[in-house]
Design a protein around this motif. Structure first.
Motif, PDB file in Angstrom:
ATOM      1  N   SER A  34       0.864  -1.182   0.000  1.00 39.16           N
ATOM      2  CA  SER A  34       0.000   0.000   0.000  1.00 39.16           C
ATOM      3  C   SER A  34       0.900   1.231   0.000  1.00 39.16           C
ATOM      4  O   SER A  34       2.066   1.166   0.362  1.00 39.16           O
ATOM      5  CB  SER A  34      -0.916   0.004   1.227  1.00 39.16           C
ATOM      6  N   ILE A  46      -3.396   4.152  -0.001  1.00 40.46           N
ATOM      7  CA  ILE A  46      -3.891   3.641  -1.273  1.00 40.46           C
ATOM      8  C   ILE A  46      -3.484   2.176  -1.384  1.00 40.46           C
ATOM      9  O   ILE A  46      -2.327   1.825  -1.187  1.00 40.46           O
ATOM     10  CB  ILE A  46      -3.303   4.444  -2.450  1.00 40.46           C
ATOM     11  N   SER A  53      -8.962   3.191  -1.333  1.00 38.45           N
ATOM     12  CA  SER A  53      -8.127   4.030  -0.493  1.00 38.45           C
ATOM     13  C   SER A  53      -8.903   4.418   0.747  1.00 38.45           C
ATOM     14  O   SER A  53     -10.129   4.355   0.778  1.00 38.45           O
ATOM     15  CB  SER A  53      -7.707   5.276  -1.266  1.00 38.45           C
ATOM     16  N   LEU A  68     -12.543   7.600  -0.105  1.00 40.51           N
ATOM     17  CA  LEU A  68     -11.903   8.782  -0.676  1.00 40.51           C
ATOM     18  C   LEU A  68     -12.876   9.712  -1.381  1.00 40.51           C
ATOM     19  O   LEU A  68     -12.763  10.907  -1.296  1.00 40.51           O
ATOM     20  CB  LEU A  68     -10.806   8.372  -1.646  1.00 40.51           C
ATOM     21  N   SER A  79      -8.515  15.626  -3.862  1.00 41.80           N
ATOM     22  CA  SER A  79      -8.487  14.237  -4.285  1.00 41.80           C
ATOM     23  C   SER A  79      -9.472  14.022  -5.420  1.00 41.80           C
ATOM     24  O   SER A  79     -10.536  14.618  -5.447  1.00 41.80           O
ATOM     25  CB  SER A  79      -8.817  13.310  -3.116  1.00 41.80           C
ATOM     26  N   GLN A  81     -10.851  10.647  -7.927  1.00 48.82           N
ATOM     27  CA  GLN A  81     -10.770   9.218  -8.153  1.00 48.82           C
ATOM     28  C   GLN A  81     -11.604   8.862  -9.370  1.00 48.82           C
ATOM     29  O   GLN A  81     -12.764   9.247  -9.476  1.00 48.82           O
ATOM     30  CB  GLN A  81     -11.264   8.443  -6.934  1.00 48.82           C
ATOM     31  N   ILE A  86      -6.366   7.265  -9.268  1.00 49.77           N
ATOM     32  CA  ILE A  86      -6.598   8.106  -8.097  1.00 49.77           C
ATOM     33  C   ILE A  86      -5.480   9.139  -8.054  1.00 49.77           C
ATOM     34  O   ILE A  86      -4.330   8.825  -8.368  1.00 49.77           O
ATOM     35  CB  ILE A  86      -6.642   7.271  -6.797  1.00 49.77           C
ATOM     36  N   CYS A  98      -1.939   7.394  -8.859  1.00 49.09           N
ATOM     37  CA  CYS A  98      -1.796   5.953  -9.073  1.00 49.09           C
ATOM     38  C   CYS A  98      -2.747   5.499 -10.167  1.00 49.09           C
ATOM     39  O   CYS A  98      -3.936   5.817 -10.136  1.00 49.09           O
ATOM     40  CB  CYS A  98      -2.097   5.167  -7.804  1.00 49.09           C
ATOM     41  N   CYS A 105       2.425   4.194  -9.891  1.00 52.72           N
ATOM     42  CA  CYS A 105       2.174   5.389  -9.088  1.00 52.72           C
ATOM     43  C   CYS A 105       3.306   6.380  -9.333  1.00 52.72           C
ATOM     44  O   CYS A 105       4.468   5.987  -9.484  1.00 52.72           O
ATOM     45  CB  CYS A 105       2.110   5.051  -7.595  1.00 52.72           C
TER      46      CYS A 105
END
Length: 186
Positions: A34, A46, A53, A68, A79, A81, A86, A98, A105
């Motif tokens: 992670s 994440i 996440s 998230l 943020s 997604q 993300i 990522c 990432c």
């Protein structure tokens, strides 16, 4: 490019001057990993393999566990997604993105962070000669020594248990539908 030989959690990048960000690659169970991203008293963990996440905000007195896409109102972290991607960023020019489809990432730093970070990602100062700096300020050309120097935990120690988030009624229904072994929707 090099393979990460360590099976431990390692520091990828940290602002050692202003403590503006920290990025850690955590070793999880069953050979999964992670990404721990800390910015502005907010942490996002994440889980690329799971495509999920979790967000925590330390500025609140109580730990705030959220998915998230339910962004925290008082968070200074942005943020976004999508289905397979993300991205988290802050107003100071730190961005972590990522892509779950490619298990890739990236960490992007604005010019404000020139030369203030260190970790496995190097020193971010455009000097090729000091990218392999270890925490004590010396240098190495040995990948194993370099990787081990940036470990953030002792591998033999048991990992700290995270306090689980309280499960809501909706989460129980989702769990029954999509996570239970006997569910047809799993």
């Amino acid at each position: 490019m090099y393979d990460l030989a360590s099976k431990c959690s390692v520091l990828l990048a940290k602002d050692f001057v202003h403590s503006a960000f920290t990025v850690i690659l955590n070793e999880e169970t069953r050979n999964s990993r992670s990404l721990y991203v800390e910015m502005n008293q907010t942490v996002i963990t994440i889980y690329p393999r799971l495509k999920i996440s979790k967000m925590y905000n330390f500025s609140f007195t109580e730990e705030n566990c959220q998915v998230l896409d339910q962004s925290l109102e008082n968070s200074t972290m942005n943020s976004r997604q999508g289905i397979n991607k993300i991205e988290v960023s802050d107003q100071k020019g730190v961005s972590v993105s990522c892509d779950f489809q490619y298990d890739l990432c990236t960490v992007t730093l604005a010019g404000w962070h020139h030369g203030v970070s260190a970790g496995l990602f190097g020193t971010n100062d455009n000097e090729a000669g000091n990218e392999w700096m270890v925490p004590n300020g010396s240098f190495t050309d040995n990948v194993k020594e370099f990787t081990q120097s940036w470990q953030v935990n002792k591998c033999s120690l048991v990992q700290k248990k995270e306090k689980p988030c309280p499960i809501t009624a909706k989460q129980n229904i989702c769990k029954a539908f999509f996570e239970e072994p006997h569910s047809l929707l799993r």
